[in-house]
Structure formats: structure tokens, C-alpha cells
Write a protein that holds these residues in place. Structure first.
Motif, PDB file in Angstrom:
ATOM      1  N   GLY A  82       8.466  -1.607  -5.124  1.00  0.00           N
ATOM      2  CA  GLY A  82       8.675  -3.050  -5.087  1.00  0.00           C
ATOM      3  C   GLY A  82       9.090  -3.613  -3.750  1.00  0.00           C
ATOM      4  N   VAL A  83       8.955  -2.849  -2.677  1.00  0.00           N
ATOM      5  CA  VAL A  83       9.422  -3.297  -1.365  1.00  0.00           C
ATOM      6  C   VAL A  83       8.671  -4.542  -0.904  1.00  0.00           C
ATOM      7  CG1 VAL A  83       9.704  -2.623   1.053  1.00  0.00           C
ATOM      8  CG2 VAL A  83      10.168  -0.981  -0.764  1.00  0.00           C
ATOM      9  N   HIS A  84       7.369  -4.638  -1.208  1.00  0.00           N
ATOM     10  CA  HIS A  84       6.594  -5.812  -0.819  1.00  0.00           C
ATOM     11  C   HIS A  84       7.107  -7.071  -1.518  1.00  0.00           C
ATOM     12  CE1 HIS A  84       4.792  -4.459  -4.544  1.00  0.00           C
ATOM     13  NE2 HIS A  84       4.168  -5.621  -4.660  1.00  0.00           N
ATOM     14  N   ARG A  85       7.575  -6.939  -2.739  1.00  0.00           N
ATOM     15  CA  ARG A  85       8.118  -8.091  -3.469  1.00  0.00           C
ATOM     16  C   ARG A  85       9.474  -8.501  -2.892  1.00  0.00           C
ATOM     17  NH1 ARG A  85       6.448 -10.249  -8.054  1.00  0.00           N
ATOM     18  NH2 ARG A  85       4.291  -9.760  -8.482  1.00  0.00           N
ATOM     19  N   MET A  86      10.280  -7.534  -2.543  1.00  0.00           N
ATOM     20  CA  MET A  86      11.568  -7.842  -1.918  1.00  0.00           C
ATOM     21  C   MET A  86      11.349  -8.537  -0.576  1.00  0.00           C
ATOM     22  SD  MET A  86      13.681  -4.393  -2.787  1.00  0.00           S
ATOM     23  CE  MET A  86      13.400  -3.556  -4.330  1.00  0.00           C
ATOM     24  N   TYR A  87      10.348  -8.096   0.183  1.00  0.00           N
ATOM     25  CA  TYR A  87      10.007  -8.724   1.463  1.00  0.00           C
ATOM     26  C   TYR A  87       9.715 -10.217   1.277  1.00  0.00           C
ATOM     27  CZ  TYR A  87       6.983 -10.104   5.359  1.00  0.00           C
ATOM     28  OH  TYR A  87       6.407 -10.776   6.409  1.00  0.00           O
TER      29      TYR A  87
ATOM     30  N   THR B 180       0.814  -1.215   0.000  1.00  0.00           N
ATOM     31  CA  THR B 180       0.000   0.000   0.000  1.00  0.00           C
ATOM     32  C   THR B 180       0.846   1.264   0.000  1.00  0.00           C
ATOM     33  OG1 THR B 180      -1.768  -1.184   1.144  1.00  0.00           O
ATOM     34  CG2 THR B 180      -1.846   1.215   1.210  1.00  0.00           C
ATOM     35  N   PHE B 181       1.904   1.275   0.801  1.00  0.00           N
ATOM     36  CA  PHE B 181       2.668   2.515   0.957  1.00  0.00           C
ATOM     37  C   PHE B 181       3.971   2.558   0.162  1.00  0.00           C
ATOM     38  CE2 PHE B 181       0.020   2.217   4.764  1.00  0.00           C
ATOM     39  CZ  PHE B 181      -0.707   3.386   4.608  1.00  0.00           C
ATOM     40  N   LEU B 182       4.543   1.397  -0.169  1.00  0.00           N
ATOM     41  CA  LEU B 182       5.825   1.371  -0.877  1.00  0.00           C
ATOM     42  C   LEU B 182       5.796   0.469  -2.114  1.00  0.00           C
ATOM     43  CD1 LEU B 182       8.102   1.106   2.286  1.00  0.00           C
ATOM     44  CD2 LEU B 182       7.712   3.143   0.890  1.00  0.00           C
ATOM     45  N   GLY B 183       4.608   0.080  -2.539  1.00  0.00           N
ATOM     46  CA  GLY B 183       4.469  -0.843  -3.664  1.00  0.00           C
ATOM     47  C   GLY B 183       5.095  -0.348  -4.945  1.00  0.00           C
TER      48      GLY B 183
ATOM     49  N   LEU C 110      12.848  -4.610 -10.490  1.00  0.00           N
ATOM     50  CA  LEU C 110      12.154  -4.139 -11.694  1.00  0.00           C
ATOM     51  C   LEU C 110      11.112  -3.081 -11.329  1.00  0.00           C
ATOM     52  CD1 LEU C 110      11.617  -4.492 -14.776  1.00  0.00           C
ATOM     53  CD2 LEU C 110       9.895  -6.182 -14.136  1.00  0.00           C
ATOM     54  N   TYR C 111      10.311  -3.342 -10.285  1.00  0.00           N
ATOM     55  CA  TYR C 111       9.314  -2.373  -9.824  1.00  0.00           C
ATOM     56  C   TYR C 111       9.994  -1.076  -9.391  1.00  0.00           C
ATOM     57  CZ  TYR C 111       5.192  -5.467  -9.563  1.00  0.00           C
ATOM     58  OH  TYR C 111       4.133  -6.274  -9.842  1.00  0.00           O
ATOM     59  N   LEU C 112      11.125  -1.190  -8.702  1.00  0.00           N
ATOM     60  CA  LEU C 112      11.847  -0.031  -8.202  1.00  0.00           C
ATOM     61  C   LEU C 112      12.207   0.933  -9.332  1.00  0.00           C
ATOM     62  CD1 LEU C 112      13.325   1.421  -5.846  1.00  0.00           C
ATOM     63  CD2 LEU C 112      15.313  -0.014  -6.370  1.00  0.00           C
ATOM     64  N   PHE C 113      12.654   0.389 -10.461  1.00  0.00           N
ATOM     65  CA  PHE C 113      13.118   1.235 -11.562  1.00  0.00           C
ATOM     66  C   PHE C 113      12.050   1.545 -12.603  1.00  0.00           C
ATOM     67  CE2 PHE C 113      17.156  -0.542  -9.970  1.00  0.00           C
ATOM     68  CZ  PHE C 113      17.778   0.653  -9.673  1.00  0.00           C
TER      69      PHE C 113
END
Length: 131
Positions: free
Chosen positions: A85-90, A79-82, A99-102
Motif C-alpha cells: 500500500g505504499v503508493h496509496r500512502m504516497y 509496481t514494487f511496493l503495491g 488496509l493494503y499493508l495488512f
């Protein structure tokens, strides 16, 4: 009994429930999307959901697997950092997380996909740990 989802998080998300947040959290993406586009069925469905959250919580607890990954943490991260991509890294999905990050959550399409499927993604990750 599994306790995969939190009623406290459910009620916090209910505050923004006219956007469908609590419905996505409890694994109801179709009605979450309807709530999003109709502002919680014009506020009526949103108010009714105040009383339905305990049953949605029980249903989610029966449907999804407990394990290493916490649903509430994954949802807060999405919700807050999607977008980053933080949820995927978690969840250990480092390639798609980067990929989400960039790419801004893979140009927002990946973010929408994750709102629809995050509960299943976490459940599958948790089930794999035990098999």
C-alpha cells in the motif's frame, strides 16, 4: 504542455512490456491486460510498442493533470511496493494504504484495481489541489 509521464520510465517498463507494464503506465489498462495475457500479443505488439511509446507519452501528457503527485513515483511504488500500500500512502490515502499493508493489497483485488485506475487516481488528486 503537461509532462505527466516519463518516456524513460515508459521505455524501462517496455522491457517488461510483454506483461503490459508500459501500457498500464500510459493509461491503457484494456490493452495492458491483453498484453499481460498474450505476452504482448505474442511479442509482435510488444515490438511495435517500441515505436509507439512517444505517442503514448504525448497522449498521457494531454489526458492527465500535473500537480503535487508524480505519476512515475506512484507507478514505481505500485509496481514494487503495491502489495504493502505504499503508493496509496504516497497519495495521502492512509486508511486504504494501511488496509493494503495488512491484507496483501486487499487480497490482490485492490492491487489489480489500482493497476487499472492509478493514473486517474493521481490525476484526480492533482486536480483537487488546484480547485
Amino acid at each position: 504542455m503537461n509532462d505527466t509521464h516519463s518516456k524513460v520510465i515508459g521505455y524501462i517498463l517496455w522491457i517488461f512490456g510483454f506483461l503490459g507494464a508500459h501500457r498500464f503506465y500510459y493509461g491503457k489498462p484494456v490493452t495492458g491486460t491483453i498484453w499481460l495475457f498474450t505476452l504482448g500479443l505474442f511479442g509482435i505488439g510488444w515490438l511495435i510498442d517500441l515505436f509507439l511509446i512517444p505517442s503514448m507519452d504525448r497522449e498521457a501528457d494531454l489526458r492527465f493533470n500535473t500537480g503535487q503527485y508524480d505519476y512515475s513515483v506512484a507507478w514505481i511504488l505500485l509496481t514494487f511496493l503495491g502489495l504493502f500500500g505504499v503508493h496509496r500512502m504516497y497519495m495521502g490515502k492512509w486508511l486504504t494504504g494501511i488496509l493494503y499493508l495488512f491484507t496483501g493489497g486487499f487480497f490482490l483485488i485492490g492491487l489489480i484495481y489500482d493497476f487499472w485506475t492509478l493514473n486517474d487516481q493521481v490525476s484526480i488528486k492533482n486536480a483537487k489541489r488546484f480547485s
